[in-house]
Motif scaffolding. Structure first.
Motif, PDB file in Angstrom:
ATOM      1  N   THR A 119     -13.625  -2.903 -52.843  1.00 27.61           N
ATOM      2  CA  THR A 119     -13.590  -1.733 -53.659  1.00 27.61           C
ATOM      3  C   THR A 119     -14.533  -1.687 -54.640  1.00 27.61           C
ATOM      4  O   THR A 119     -15.228  -0.608 -54.748  1.00 27.61           O
ATOM      5  CB  THR A 119     -12.070  -1.909 -54.510  1.00 27.61           C
ATOM      6  N   ALA A 120     -14.847  -2.908 -55.249  1.00 31.73           N
ATOM      7  CA  ALA A 120     -16.104  -2.814 -55.938  1.00 31.73           C
ATOM      8  C   ALA A 120     -17.463  -2.558 -55.464  1.00 31.73           C
ATOM      9  O   ALA A 120     -18.270  -1.701 -55.947  1.00 31.73           O
ATOM     10  CB  ALA A 120     -16.214  -4.211 -56.572  1.00 31.73           C
ATOM     11  N   ARG A 121     -17.732  -2.953 -54.203  1.00 29.34           N
ATOM     12  CA  ARG A 121     -18.911  -2.584 -53.538  1.00 29.34           C
ATOM     13  C   ARG A 121     -18.754  -1.320 -53.029  1.00 29.34           C
ATOM     14  O   ARG A 121     -20.042  -0.409 -53.105  1.00 29.34           O
ATOM     15  CB  ARG A 121     -18.994  -3.656 -52.179  1.00 29.34           C
ATOM     16  N   VAL A 122     -17.830  -0.810 -52.465  1.00 31.81           N
ATOM     17  CA  VAL A 122     -17.715   0.713 -52.123  1.00 31.81           C
ATOM     18  C   VAL A 122     -18.000   1.646 -53.297  1.00 31.81           C
ATOM     19  O   VAL A 122     -18.785   2.441 -53.150  1.00 31.81           O
ATOM     20  CB  VAL A 122     -16.462   0.911 -51.260  1.00 31.81           C
ATOM     21  N   GLN A 123     -17.408   1.221 -54.428  1.00 32.85           N
ATOM     22  CA  GLN A 123     -17.717   2.388 -55.694  1.00 32.85           C
ATOM     23  C   GLN A 123     -19.075   2.226 -56.149  1.00 32.85           C
ATOM     24  O   GLN A 123     -19.774   3.110 -56.465  1.00 32.85           O
ATOM     25  CB  GLN A 123     -16.684   1.995 -56.640  1.00 32.85           C
ATOM     26  N   ALA A 124     -19.637   0.811 -55.890  1.00 31.88           N
ATOM     27  CA  ALA A 124     -21.091   0.642 -56.397  1.00 31.88           C
ATOM     28  C   ALA A 124     -21.806   1.650 -55.537  1.00 31.88           C
ATOM     29  O   ALA A 124     -23.023   2.120 -56.108  1.00 31.88           O
ATOM     30  CB  ALA A 124     -21.314  -0.735 -56.544  1.00 31.88           C
ATOM     31  N   LEU A 125     -21.770   1.494 -54.124  1.00 35.65           N
ATOM     32  CA  LEU A 125     -22.594   1.998 -53.094  1.00 35.65           C
ATOM     33  C   LEU A 125     -22.167   3.634 -53.113  1.00 35.65           C
ATOM     34  O   LEU A 125     -23.344   4.306 -52.997  1.00 35.65           O
ATOM     35  CB  LEU A 125     -22.368   1.537 -51.781  1.00 35.65           C
ATOM     36  N   TYR A 126     -21.000   4.084 -53.227  1.00 35.94           N
ATOM     37  CA  TYR A 126     -20.727   5.646 -52.881  1.00 35.94           C
ATOM     38  C   TYR A 126     -20.146   6.304 -54.098  1.00 35.94           C
ATOM     39  O   TYR A 126     -19.783   7.419 -53.914  1.00 35.94           O
ATOM     40  CB  TYR A 126     -19.843   5.575 -51.713  1.00 35.94           C
ATOM     41  N   ALA A 128     -17.474   6.336 -57.855  1.00 36.70           N
ATOM     42  CA  ALA A 128     -16.054   6.248 -58.130  1.00 36.70           C
ATOM     43  C   ALA A 128     -14.960   6.991 -57.641  1.00 36.70           C
ATOM     44  O   ALA A 128     -13.915   6.643 -57.383  1.00 36.70           O
ATOM     45  CB  ALA A 128     -16.074   6.414 -59.610  1.00 36.70           C
ATOM     46  N   ASP A 129     -15.283   8.149 -56.800  1.00 36.25           N
ATOM     47  CA  ASP A 129     -14.568   8.945 -56.214  1.00 36.25           C
ATOM     48  C   ASP A 129     -13.994   8.218 -54.683  1.00 36.25           C
ATOM     49  O   ASP A 129     -13.207   8.939 -54.081  1.00 36.25           O
ATOM     50  CB  ASP A 129     -15.079  10.394 -55.945  1.00 36.25           C
ATOM     51  N   VAL A 130     -14.633   7.253 -54.347  1.00 30.89           N
ATOM     52  CA  VAL A 130     -14.443   6.768 -52.939  1.00 30.89           C
ATOM     53  C   VAL A 130     -13.887   5.228 -53.272  1.00 30.89           C
ATOM     54  O   VAL A 130     -14.279   4.634 -53.978  1.00 30.89           O
ATOM     55  CB  VAL A 130     -15.765   6.453 -52.049  1.00 30.89           C
ATOM     56  N   SER A 131     -12.549   5.216 -52.727  1.00 24.55           N
ATOM     57  CA  SER A 131     -11.870   4.086 -53.020  1.00 24.55           C
ATOM     58  C   SER A 131     -11.464   3.475 -51.746  1.00 24.55           C
ATOM     59  O   SER A 131     -11.268   4.078 -50.592  1.00 24.55           O
ATOM     60  CB  SER A 131     -10.722   4.208 -54.186  1.00 24.55           C
ATOM     61  N   VAL A 132     -11.014   2.295 -51.638  1.00 29.75           N
ATOM     62  CA  VAL A 132     -10.232   1.748 -50.717  1.00 29.75           C
ATOM     63  C   VAL A 132      -8.868   2.240 -50.466  1.00 29.75           C
ATOM     64  O   VAL A 132      -8.205   2.444 -51.307  1.00 29.75           O
ATOM     65  CB  VAL A 132     -10.339   0.166 -50.739  1.00 29.75           C
ATOM     66  N   SER A 133      -8.493   2.640 -49.166  1.00 29.04           N
ATOM     67  CA  SER A 133      -7.257   3.327 -49.003  1.00 29.04           C
ATOM     68  C   SER A 133      -6.781   2.279 -47.938  1.00 29.04           C
ATOM     69  O   SER A 133      -7.092   1.534 -47.290  1.00 29.04           O
ATOM     70  CB  SER A 133      -7.221   4.648 -48.557  1.00 29.04           C
ATOM     71  N   CYS A 134      -5.456   2.825 -47.387  1.00 23.56           N
ATOM     72  CA  CYS A 134      -4.629   2.130 -46.389  1.00 23.56           C
ATOM     73  C   CYS A 134      -3.784   3.159 -45.521  1.00 23.56           C
ATOM     74  O   CYS A 134      -2.656   3.133 -45.527  1.00 23.56           O
ATOM     75  CB  CYS A 134      -3.853   0.917 -46.899  1.00 23.56           C
ATOM     76  N   LEU A 135      -4.642   4.031 -45.184  1.00 28.02           N
ATOM     77  CA  LEU A 135      -3.838   5.278 -44.417  1.00 28.02           C
ATOM     78  C   LEU A 135      -3.058   4.685 -43.040  1.00 28.02           C
ATOM     79  O   LEU A 135      -2.031   5.178 -42.818  1.00 28.02           O
ATOM     80  CB  LEU A 135      -4.882   6.361 -43.879  1.00 28.02           C
ATOM     81  N   SER A 136      -3.762   3.841 -42.408  1.00 26.71           N
ATOM     82  CA  SER A 136      -2.980   3.175 -41.298  1.00 26.71           C
ATOM     83  C   SER A 136      -3.481   1.811 -41.044  1.00 26.71           C
ATOM     84  O   SER A 136      -4.549   1.349 -41.762  1.00 26.71           O
ATOM     85  CB  SER A 136      -3.612   4.104 -39.977  1.00 26.71           C
ATOM     86  N   ARG A 137      -2.461   1.050 -40.497  1.00 25.74           N
ATOM     87  CA  ARG A 137      -2.900  -0.657 -40.355  1.00 25.74           C
ATOM     88  C   ARG A 137      -3.706  -0.793 -39.396  1.00 25.74           C
ATOM     89  O   ARG A 137      -3.542   0.013 -38.413  1.00 25.74           O
ATOM     90  CB  ARG A 137      -1.467  -1.248 -40.006  1.00 25.74           C
TER      91      ARG A 137
END
Length: 408
Positions: A119-126, A128-137
């Motif tokens: 989460t921290a890495r994704v938001q640093a790269l892309y 704050a509007d991009v977050s870790v989600s779990c739409l499907s397993r």
């Protein structure tokens, strides 16, 4: 009264916030704690996924004490605990740990820790509007996506502003890539269609790729082996398995092959026979069922050369002047002899427009030699089925089993 080993007072605070599984690192540890302070500390250091400031932790600890702090000795012991906690700080690692890519285990102390790191890495790269989600397993998986022998991470993400789904590759060498989540690709900019995804070997056999799939389609994603400027890698993607029509364009009830079946027809002139729902004239010819019946009506197709797995079907309604003839409640059923098996059910399909096509994924696909659309209600308000009409029906299928096949 403070008990001899009351760390249980601190642990509920941790458990009430989140799982305790991230190591804390002592910035400075008192070399000679008093007996009272030592009694308040655990025998071995606990691990924490997140640690609040010592002042907040102490406030919660004081609130959870079973007895009030009402003596000088107890007050001193509490102050010593607070001083001891103040010597500890927590620093999240900023790199992934290089581990054996064949081991399915967290890179950090837990899968939750890996997700928080991602989460921290994704938001640093892309942003704050991009977050870790779990739409499907699953939400997070591992693989060696660049063929360097180290295990990398791929995680589901969502772009929150436009609510678009995607996946992010986060590699052990600190390079990265994003697919979907508002970024254009051959698969589109939104992976909301994805039912499942998995890590599979690259087509070259060197490292790993990702296959994203539904029952009726699959796509494969492979990273470029060389990173570009800023550590960003190119994602090579392509549809590798898509459902196709399993019924030929019909010119009669049994030509060029198979057999179109139905419960009945509106008249005996042949103008609205069932095979016309499978012909080449999707907007000019149609099947109209028997009329004014209290029984379900149905239309189907049977193959003469073995069963098929249908994973997707579509219905086209063309008679806009009589929208009441559109199917409202219906099932797709399969048959291999014996009882019909319901594979998909739909209810309250209303507000059909003329020439509208509606697509449906089959909920429980299987292999059957005969299929039928079994309609139990039309869009007419009267109690019986006045009539059902359909301009075109497709029965599509493919063996999209998750392998995805090589990129073209």
């Amino acid at each position: 009264m403070i008990r001899p080993t009351p760390w249980y007072l601190v642990m509920p605070l941790c458990l009430g916030l989140t799982a305790c599984n991230e190591a804390r690192t002592p910035a400075e540890v008192s070399t000679a704690p008093t007996k009272s302070a030592a009694a308040l500390m655990p025998a071995s250091e606990p691990t924490f996924e997140s640690i609040p400031p010592s002042s907040e932790l102490m406030a919660q600890l004081r609130a959870k004490l079973r007895d009030p702090v009402d003596t000088a000795e107890e007050q001193q012991a509490i102050q010593e605990v607070e001083a001891e906690l103040g010597t500890f700080t927590y620093a999240r690692p900023d790199t992934l740990v290089a581990v054996d890519p064949t081991v399915e285990a967290p890179m950090g102390a837990s899968f939750i820790e890996d997700s928080e790191w991602a989460t921290a890495r994704v938001q640093a790269l892309y942003g704050a509007d991009v977050s870790v989600s779990c739409l499907s397993r699953p939400c997070i998986q591992y693989g060696d996506f660049d063929g360097d022998g180290r295990r990398d991470l791929v995680v589901q993400v969502a772009e929150d502003v436009n609510d678009k789904s995607g996946i992010a590759f986060l590699l052990a060498d600190q390079t990265h890539a994003l697919l979907g989540a508002g970024r254009a690709s051959p698969l589109g900019d939104d992976l909301i269609w994805m039912d499942k995804w998995s890590v599979v070997p690259r087509s070259s056999g060197n490292g790993s790729a990702v296959v994203l799939s539904t029952a009726s389609q699959a796509a494969r994603a492979e990273l470029s082996l060389a990173p570009g400027p800023g550590g960003s890698r190119t994602v090579n993607t392509a549809w590798s398995c898509t459902a196709s029509s399993q019924v030929p364009v019909m010119t009669g009830p049994n030509t060029p092959g198979g057999l179109v079946t139905r419960s009945g027809v509106f008249d005996t002139t042949g103008a609205y026979e069932a095979w016309k729902a499978f012909d080449a004239n999707a907007t000019t010819s149609q099947w109209i069922s028997e009329s004014w019946t209290s029984n379900p009506v149905w239309i189907g197709y049977e193959w003469s050369n073995g069963p098929r797995q249908i994973t997707r079907y579509s219905l086209q309604f063309i008679n806009g002047g009589l929208a009441s003839r559109a199917p409202r409640d219906f099932q797709l059923q399969g048959w291999n002899g014996g009882a019909w098996v319901t594979l998909d059910s739909r209810t309250n399909e209303i507000n059909w427009a003329s020439n509208e096509v509606r697509h449906y994924n089959v909920t429980s696909p299987g292999s059957y030699g005969k299929y039928r659309l079994y309609v139990t209600e039309d869009n007419d308000s009267r109690a019986v089925i006045v009539a059902v009409s359909l301009g075109h029906i497709t029965l599509s299928g493919a063996n999209c089993d998750g392998s995805g096949g090589p990129l073209p």
